[in-house]
Design a protein around this motif. Sequence first.
Motif, short mmCIF file in Angstrom:
data_model
loop_
_atom_site.label_atom_id
_atom_site.label_comp_id
_atom_site.label_asym_id
_atom_site.label_seq_id
_atom_site.Cartn_x
_atom_site.Cartn_y
_atom_site.Cartn_z
N ASN A 87 0.85 -1.19 0.00
CA ASN A 87 0.00 0.00 0.00
C ASN A 87 0.88 1.25 0.00
OD1 ASN A 87 -1.01 -1.71 2.73
ND2 ASN A 87 -2.45 -1.72 1.04
N ILE A 88 0.55 2.22 -0.81
CA ILE A 88 1.20 3.53 -0.74
C ILE A 88 0.29 4.42 0.09
CG2 ILE A 88 2.11 5.48 -2.05
CD1 ILE A 88 2.48 3.54 -4.40
N SER A 89 0.77 4.83 1.25
CA SER A 89 -0.08 5.49 2.23
C SER A 89 0.54 6.79 2.70
CB SER A 89 -0.31 4.58 3.44
OG SER A 89 -0.74 3.29 3.02
N CYS A 90 -0.30 7.84 2.80
CA CYS A 90 0.21 9.16 3.17
C CYS A 90 0.44 9.31 4.67
CB CYS A 90 -0.74 10.25 2.67
SG CYS A 90 -2.31 10.34 3.59
N GLY A 91 -0.30 8.54 5.48
CA GLY A 91 -0.15 8.60 6.93
C GLY A 91 -0.98 9.67 7.61
N THR A 92 -1.62 10.57 6.86
CA THR A 92 -2.32 11.70 7.49
C THR A 92 -3.78 11.83 7.10
OG1 THR A 92 -1.59 13.21 5.74
CG2 THR A 92 -0.18 13.02 7.70
N CYS A 93 -4.24 11.14 6.07
CA CYS A 93 -5.63 11.32 5.62
C CYS A 93 -6.60 10.66 6.60
CB CYS A 93 -5.81 10.75 4.22
SG CYS A 93 -5.79 8.93 4.12
N PHE A 94 -7.89 10.82 6.35
CA PHE A 94 -8.94 10.26 7.19
C PHE A 94 -8.72 8.78 7.44
CE2 PHE A 94 -12.98 8.00 7.50
CZ PHE A 94 -13.69 8.72 8.45
N TYR A 95 -8.40 8.03 6.38
CA TYR A 95 -8.28 6.58 6.49
C TYR A 95 -6.97 6.17 7.17
CZ TYR A 95 -12.35 6.65 3.50
OH TYR A 95 -13.61 6.88 3.01
N CYS A 96 -5.88 6.78 6.78
CA CYS A 96 -4.59 6.43 7.40
C CYS A 96 -4.62 6.69 8.90
CB CYS A 96 -3.45 7.20 6.75
SG CYS A 96 -3.03 6.65 5.08
N GLN A 97 -5.27 7.77 9.31
CA GLN A 97 -5.35 8.09 10.73
C GLN A 97 -6.12 7.02 11.51
OE1 GLN A 97 -4.07 10.94 12.69
NE2 GLN A 97 -2.74 10.64 10.91
#
Length: 384
Positions: A87-97
Motif C-alpha cells: 500500500n502507498i499510504s500518506c499517513g495523514t488522511c482520514f483513512y490512514c489516521q
Amino acid sequence: MRALTYEGPYHVKVRDKPDPRVEHPDDVILRVTRAAICGSDLHLYHGFVPDTRVGSTFGHEFTGVVEEIGPGVRSLVRGDRVVVPFNISCGTCFYCQRGLYGDCEASNPMSDLASGVYGYSHMTGGYDGGQAEYVRVPFADVGPMKIPEDMTEEDVLLLSDVLPTGYQAAEMGGITDGDTIAVFGCGPVGLVAARSAWLLGAGRVVAVDRVPERLEFARRWAGAEIVDLGQVKDPIAVLRELNGGRGPDVCIDAVGLEASGSPWQTLLGRKLKLAPGSSVVLDWAIHSVRKGGTISIVGVYGPPANLVPIGAAMNKGLTLRMGQANVKRYMPHLLQHVRAGRLDGKALITHRFPLEHAAHAYQLFEAKADGCVKCVLVPSGAVH
C-alpha cells in the motif's frame, strides 16, 4: 536501469527503462535487493485487471537499500535497508489516521477505490513496481520499515504483503477458540491465513486446493487438513459435513477472480471476460459456511459486477468482511511472529531467479510447476 515491463497478456520482458527519480520532497529511491512475484501479479499478467498499461513495471513486494533521499524525508538515511508495504499510504488522511492504510485517499487519484499500489494497474495510481533494479517510494517516512541488523531481506520480504494479508484474512474471520476454519487456496496468502488461524485460536483448519504439492505444503507448513479438489466432486458437500453437519464457522477466500470450478463462471469471466473473472470460490464459501458464520475475502476481485449468490448470504445471516490488507498496521506485530518462528515467511520461498529471468519465473509460477509456491527475483546489483 533494467526492469520487467508488461508487453500484453501473458507477455513480460526485462528491458532498459529510465532510472526513477525523486519527484516529491518525501520520496526516496531504493536499489532493489529482492522482489517477489505475487498471485495478484498473475491477474495483471493474464490481462484481467483493467487499465494495466503496456510498458508498466510490476512488483509490489520488495526490499531495498536507500540510494537517494528527497529533502523532506526525516526517518531514513542513505544505506538503510527497508521492506516496503504494497500500500502507498500518506499517513495523514482520514483513512490512514484510522489505520486503514489500504484505503488511503491521497495516494490514488481514483480515491473511491483502494490506496495507491506499487506495480499494479493505473486504477491504483499507475506507480511502477519493484521488479526492477530501482524503484521510487513516495511518502517514505510512512511506509518503509527498516530491516533489523540481525535479519536478512528474505527474513522480512513477505512482510510487504503475504504475511499481513494472510494474517488479516484470519483476523477478519473473527475467530474464537475452537472454531473450524476453511481456507480456499493454498498459495502463499492462503497458507499464511491457515497458519494464522491457529495463532488466533482455531480448533480445526481445513485447506482447499487442487495442486497436490501445495496441499502437502499446507499440511506440513500450516498444520491443515486438506480437501483435494482433484479428488472431490462437490467441495460444498464435503465442507458442510464439518462441525456436526453445520459447516465451517469461517471461510477464507484466498483465491479471487481466477478460481476454476464452475463452467458457467469460467466461460463468462475467464474466457469471454464479460465479468471480472470467476467468483466460484465465493459461491462455494457462501453455500458451505454455517448459518451465522463469517466469510473473509482477501482474494482479488475487480469491478464492476460479479456473479455472487448474495441472496443466500443474506438468508443465512452471514457476515462478509473483505479488503486490501492494511500492511503498515501489522508489520511491527508480525515481525515478532517472524522472529519467534511462528510465521516463517522465508520458508514459503521455493524459487529464486535473477531479474533477467523474470519471464521464465512468471511462466513457472503461473503453471504452479516444480512445486513452486513463491518466486523471488534478485537484481544483479543486489547484496545480502
